[in-house]
Design an enzyme around this catalytic site. Structure first.
Site, PDB file in Angstrom:
ATOM      1  N   ARG A  65     -13.303 -38.103   9.217  1.00 39.46           N
ATOM      2  CA  ARG A  65     -12.191 -38.173  10.165  1.00 39.46           C
ATOM      3  C   ARG A  65     -11.225 -37.000  10.015  1.00 39.46           C
ATOM      4  NH1 ARG A  65     -11.150 -44.649   9.617  1.00 39.46           N
ATOM      5  NH2 ARG A  65     -12.888 -45.345  10.903  1.00 39.46           N
ATOM      6  N   ARG A 102      -6.757 -37.306  14.432  1.00 43.31           N
ATOM      7  CA  ARG A 102      -5.912 -38.321  13.815  1.00 43.31           C
ATOM      8  C   ARG A 102      -4.643 -37.788  13.173  1.00 43.31           C
ATOM      9  NH1 ARG A 102      -9.057 -43.015  10.767  1.00 43.31           N
ATOM     10  NH2 ARG A 102      -7.354 -44.197  11.687  1.00 43.31           N
ATOM     11  N   ARG A 134      -5.011 -34.177  22.827  1.00 34.21           N
ATOM     12  CA  ARG A 134      -5.527 -35.478  23.264  1.00 34.21           C
ATOM     13  C   ARG A 134      -4.535 -36.257  24.121  1.00 34.21           C
ATOM     14  NH1 ARG A 134      -8.129 -39.635  20.772  1.00 34.21           N
ATOM     15  NH2 ARG A 134      -7.388 -40.696  22.621  1.00 34.21           N
ATOM     16  N   ASP A 186     -17.427 -40.566  18.572  1.00 30.75           N
ATOM     17  CA  ASP A 186     -17.222 -41.941  18.106  1.00 30.75           C
ATOM     18  C   ASP A 186     -18.585 -42.605  18.031  1.00 30.75           C
ATOM     19  OD1 ASP A 186     -14.858 -44.120  17.793  1.00 30.75           O
ATOM     20  OD2 ASP A 186     -16.647 -45.045  18.639  1.00 30.75           O
ATOM     21  N   TYR A 189     -20.761 -54.497  16.125  1.00 30.82           N
ATOM     22  CA  TYR A 189     -19.831 -54.362  17.253  1.00 30.82           C
ATOM     23  C   TYR A 189     -20.374 -55.066  18.496  1.00 30.82           C
ATOM     24  CZ  TYR A 189     -16.602 -51.026  15.102  1.00 30.82           C
ATOM     25  OH  TYR A 189     -15.647 -50.431  14.311  1.00 30.82           O
TER      26      TYR A 189
END
Length: 355
Positions: free
Chosen positions: A38, A42, A51, A87, A162
């Site tokens: 990551r 972020r 973003r 992702d 998920y």
């Protein structure tokens, strides 16, 4: 030909002699290579700026934006490898699964998969479905030069979790209920996800990725006997699908101390270790013939520089006898991390391990 292969002339390609790929191959390195899970996004203000106003999944489908975000931490931190910005649910979205990444929640699936009829949602992934990935990686490799690019995908178990739960889950009740209650449906689900994941990784390698990482974020919820019987065949299928490309294959999960040996056995060249198990003990559990990646506790980054350096020294000391070591955090960079702490950490590891 992948970026990691030697051409027929015997001359190495641009990234072949990089510290990162050497460590993955368990060869001597000029310094311990560093990258962070990551790292792309972020915590970086420049990431938040580019973003702004763009939903997560949409940002993963804009090649120029993906390239910019992937390059940001390389420019800022001097890390030894870039990680492709994406992702794990991108290939699922690409085949038409009705899902979205909700801020503060994570991926949410509109129609969970819990019956055999639900499997029809999972068609094969084609390179055309993710043409934006190919385009972004070509942009990236042109910019990165000698810095390797790591491609990645979600592992079949985590994707299945998920899909079955309908979103993030603490206890994975629906997932385990399906795995125990209908083992054949479970096996078919994971096999189909293994096919999708294999294609997604292949697209990245053929576009120019120098290594790939399979993230099994939730597999630490399983006992070793369940992992071996119900998960390992699908993960092995993914690793075998990309074996012929010759790129290092990294396998990482959270809370997987009891599974480290099996995760290596599944076909990884490099086993990622979270912060709960010291690297020397992890090496004992994994066995010879594998490099290790890790494993500073991300929470340490919020402490003093002295504390970060002391804990980093512990990681480096535990890694001293390893066949190959890639320094990383034991999980992803927390969103509120001070970016300067990461820059200092990279410099510290490089300085302390210079050969």
């Amino acid at each position: 030909m992948s970026a990691n292969d030697r051409p027929a002339t015997g001359q190495p390609t641009a990234t072949y002699e990089s510290a990162f790929l050497k460590a993955c191959r368990r060869e001597p390195v000029p310094h311990t290579p560093v990258w962070f899970m990551r790292q792309a996004g972020r915590s970086l203000p420049e990431y938040l700026k580019v973003r702004e106003g763009i939903p997560m999944l949409e940002s993963c489908m804009r090649p120029e934006l993906v390239a910019e975000i992937t390059l940001q931490p390389v420019r800022r931190h001097n890390v030894d490898a870039a990680i492709y910005f994406s992702d794990i649910v991108v290939p699922l979205k690409a085949i038409g699964i009705d899902l979205d990444i909700k801020p503060g929640v994570g991926p949410v699936v509109e129609k969970p998969i819990r019956t055999r009829a639900d499997l029809a949602q999972l068609r094969d992934l084609t390179p055309e479905d993710v043409s934006y990935v190919t385009e972004a990686i070509k942009l990236l490799t042109a910019e990165l030069g000698e810095t390797p690019l790591i491609g990645f995908a979600g592992a079949p178990f985590t994707l299945a979790s998920y899909l079955v739960e309908g979103g993030p889950s603490k206890n994975h009740e629906h997932t385990k209920a399906l795995m125990y209650g209908d083992p054949q449906l479970w096996a078919d689900l994971l096999d189909r996800l293994a096919e999708i994941t294999s294609t997604f990784l292949t697209v990245q390698i053929e576009a120019g990725a120098s290594a790939v990482q399979l993230f099994d974020s939730w597999v630490g919820a399983l006992a070793p006997v369940d992992y071996r019987r119900s998960v390992m065949p699908a993960s092995t299928k993914v690793f075998k699908a990309v074996e012929s490309y010759g790129v290092p294959r990294i396998h990482f999960g959270v809370g997987t101390g009891e599974l480290l040996g099996l995760m290596g056995e599944a076909g990884a060249d490099v086993v990622g270790v979270d912060w709960r198990v010291p690297l020397d003990e992890a090496a004992r559990r994994v066995g010879p013939g594998k490099a290790l990646q890790g494993n500073l506790d991300p929470a340490v980054l919020f402490s003093t520089t002295e504390a970060v350096e002391a804990k980093t020294r512990e990681v480096l000391d535990a890694a001293a006898g390893l066949e190959g070591h890639v320094f990383n955090l034991g999980h992803g960079v927390p969103p509120t991390t001070d970016p300067d702490a990461l820059t200092r950490l990279v410099e510290y590891v490089h300085t302390q391990t210079a050969r």
